[in-house]
Write a protein that holds these residues in place. Structure first.
Motif, PDB file in Angstrom:
ATOM      1  N   MET A  32      34.843  43.619 -11.488  1.00  0.00           N
ATOM      2  CA  MET A  32      36.286  43.544 -11.295  1.00  0.00           C
ATOM      3  C   MET A  32      36.688  44.180  -9.975  1.00  0.00           C
ATOM      4  SD  MET A  32      37.715  41.810 -13.590  1.00  0.00           S
ATOM      5  CE  MET A  32      39.326  42.202 -12.902  1.00  0.00           C
ATOM      6  N   LEU A  81      41.983  46.104 -10.409  1.00  0.00           N
ATOM      7  CA  LEU A  81      43.129  45.956 -11.296  1.00  0.00           C
ATOM      8  C   LEU A  81      44.329  46.674 -10.696  1.00  0.00           C
ATOM      9  CD1 LEU A  81      41.261  46.678 -14.645  1.00  0.00           C
ATOM     10  CD2 LEU A  81      41.991  44.436 -13.801  1.00  0.00           C
ATOM     11  N   GLU A 106      42.122  34.672 -17.825  1.00  0.00           N
ATOM     12  CA  GLU A 106      42.393  35.689 -16.806  1.00  0.00           C
ATOM     13  C   GLU A 106      41.130  35.994 -16.001  1.00  0.00           C
ATOM     14  OE1 GLU A 106      45.160  37.313 -15.815  1.00  0.00           O
ATOM     15  OE2 GLU A 106      46.285  35.912 -17.080  1.00  0.00           O
ATOM     16  N   MET A 107      39.980  36.035 -16.663  1.00  0.00           N
ATOM     17  CA  MET A 107      38.723  36.274 -15.960  1.00  0.00           C
ATOM     18  C   MET A 107      38.461  35.154 -14.964  1.00  0.00           C
ATOM     19  SD  MET A 107      36.314  37.633 -19.107  1.00  0.00           S
ATOM     20  CE  MET A 107      34.866  37.700 -18.053  1.00  0.00           C
ATOM     21  N   LYS A 166      40.701  35.529 -11.926  1.00  0.00           N
ATOM     22  CA  LYS A 166      40.320  36.650 -11.075  1.00  0.00           C
ATOM     23  C   LYS A 166      38.987  36.403 -10.360  1.00  0.00           C
ATOM     24  CE  LYS A 166      42.856  40.125 -13.724  1.00  0.00           C
ATOM     25  NZ  LYS A 166      43.847  40.326 -12.644  1.00  0.00           N
ATOM     26  N   VAL A 186      35.929  35.947 -11.731  1.00  0.00           N
ATOM     27  CA  VAL A 186      34.735  36.553 -12.332  1.00  0.00           C
ATOM     28  C   VAL A 186      33.613  35.513 -12.386  1.00  0.00           C
ATOM     29  CG1 VAL A 186      33.791  37.575 -14.446  1.00  0.00           C
ATOM     30  CG2 VAL A 186      36.091  38.181 -13.675  1.00  0.00           C
ATOM     31  N   LYS A 191      31.379  35.302 -17.386  1.00  0.00           N
ATOM     32  CA  LYS A 191      32.427  34.740 -18.234  1.00  0.00           C
ATOM     33  C   LYS A 191      31.818  34.078 -19.467  1.00  0.00           C
ATOM     34  CE  LYS A 191      34.602  31.093 -16.923  1.00  0.00           C
ATOM     35  NZ  LYS A 191      35.439  30.147 -16.145  1.00  0.00           N
ATOM     36  N   THR A 236      37.901  47.288 -21.316  1.00  0.00           N
ATOM     37  CA  THR A 236      37.915  46.508 -20.075  1.00  0.00           C
ATOM     38  C   THR A 236      38.576  45.156 -20.296  1.00  0.00           C
ATOM     39  OG1 THR A 236      35.884  47.595 -19.331  1.00  0.00           O
ATOM     40  CG2 THR A 236      36.482  45.537 -18.234  1.00  0.00           C
ATOM     41  N   ASN A 282      42.282  45.702 -20.232  1.00  0.00           N
ATOM     42  CA  ASN A 282      42.810  45.907 -18.881  1.00  0.00           C
ATOM     43  C   ASN A 282      42.895  44.599 -18.113  1.00  0.00           C
ATOM     44  OD1 ASN A 282      43.193  48.623 -19.220  1.00  0.00           O
ATOM     45  ND2 ASN A 282      41.433  49.268 -18.016  1.00  0.00           N
ATOM     46  N   ILE A 283      41.916  43.718 -18.301  1.00  0.00           N
ATOM     47  CA  ILE A 283      41.951  42.408 -17.650  1.00  0.00           C
ATOM     48  C   ILE A 283      43.158  41.621 -18.155  1.00  0.00           C
ATOM     49  CG2 ILE A 283      40.782  40.168 -17.483  1.00  0.00           C
ATOM     50  CD1 ILE A 283      38.121  41.699 -17.525  1.00  0.00           C
ATOM     51  N   ASP A 319      46.694  43.198 -17.041  1.00  0.00           N
ATOM     52  CA  ASP A 319      46.917  43.329 -15.604  1.00  0.00           C
ATOM     53  C   ASP A 319      48.108  42.496 -15.148  1.00  0.00           C
ATOM     54  OD1 ASP A 319      45.861  44.500 -13.097  1.00  0.00           O
ATOM     55  OD2 ASP A 319      45.573  42.407 -12.529  1.00  0.00           O
TER      56      ASP A 319
END
Length: 254
Positions: A1, A7, A55-56, A59, A61, A66, A102, A105-106, A109
């Motif tokens: 991340m 974040l 969201e991953m 961002k 990832v 994933k 985690t 938080n993802i 965000d």
């Protein structure tokens, strides 16, 4: 991340190097005017896994990570009672897991990165979200806070969560003049400012003195010391090592 941009700096929970103390210090910058804090309660138990994976993806990832997370979340069940009945689940962030914080938080965000009006900041700690609003005019502050609360509500609905208006609280950290007919609107519930609010383990009061917090902590410590004292004999009391343990217990209560 962190390699993908990290974040929001407004998130203090479940993140190394950040603490409740830092989140609390960010509540008030010492400037004049009216300052209010509205605490909005969320729920880790309702986070949809599809949205976390989305969201991953947004961002950036890596695909293999994933897909690994997707496999981790797939075909999960909860066993109910002792009869072996099982219920399939597609939402929930395991609070006791290593990965769960985690994932939260993802997910959260996005709400911390909303375009807040000037004079407003959002502070996240785990699933608690606080809006701190500042203004030199109390009516402007109320209107601005209600705009921010509407933004939060809309984001929650878009992400299949619900705000708990009955659990939301508000307090004026700083105020000048008489408070009249001021309220905040969470969904369709009017939240009136109170004289004291417990947030992140600290009792905040409307005078900024933390007097309520000190009184509460002192009372709890006195009760704890009283219970410990009843265990200590009147003659040939505890040695220095045991006294150190007792003091540590009393200190932890403060």
């Amino acid at each position: 991340m962190e390699e993908k941009g990290g974040l929001s700096d407004a998130q203090y929970g479940f993140w190394k190097g950040r603490s409740i103390v830092q989140a609390g210090q960010n509540q008030d910058d010492g400037h004049g005017g009216w300052t209010s804090m509205v605490d909005v309660q969320n729920a880790l138990n309702s986070v949809n896994w599809d949205i976390i994976l989305q969201e991953m993806n947004e961002k950036g990832v890596s695909i293999y990570l994933k897909e690994l997370i997707s496999e981790y979340l797939r075909d999960r069940q909860i066993e109910i009672g002792r009869g072996g009945n099982k219920l399939s689940i597609s939402a929930y962030v395991p609070q006791g897991s290593v990965l769960g914080p985690t994932l939260w938080n993802i997910f959260s965000d996005g709400v911390l990165r909303l375009g807040w009006p000037r004079g407003m900041i959002a502070i996240g700690f785990a699933d608690d979200l606080a809006l701190v609003v500042k203004s030199n005019d109390c009516n402007e502050l109320m209107n601005k806070a209600n705009v921010g609360l509407e933004m939060v509500t809309r984001w929650m609905e878009e992400n299949r969560l619900q705000v708990a208006p009955n659990k939301s609280e508000a307090i004026f950290l700083k105020s000048y003049g008489y408070l009249r007919n001021l309220h905040f609107r969470v969904v369709n519930v009017h939240v009136l400012p109170t004289k004291a609010v417990k947030y992140l383990g600290v009792t905040w009061d409307s005078h900024g003195t933390f007097g309520n917090h000190v009184t509460l902590v002192a009372r709890k410590t006195e009760e704890k010391i009283g219970k410990l004292a009843s265990l200590v004999p009147n003659i040939k009391g505890p040695d220095s090592g045991k006294r150190k343990v007792i003091c540590g217990v009393a200190y932890s209560g403060a």
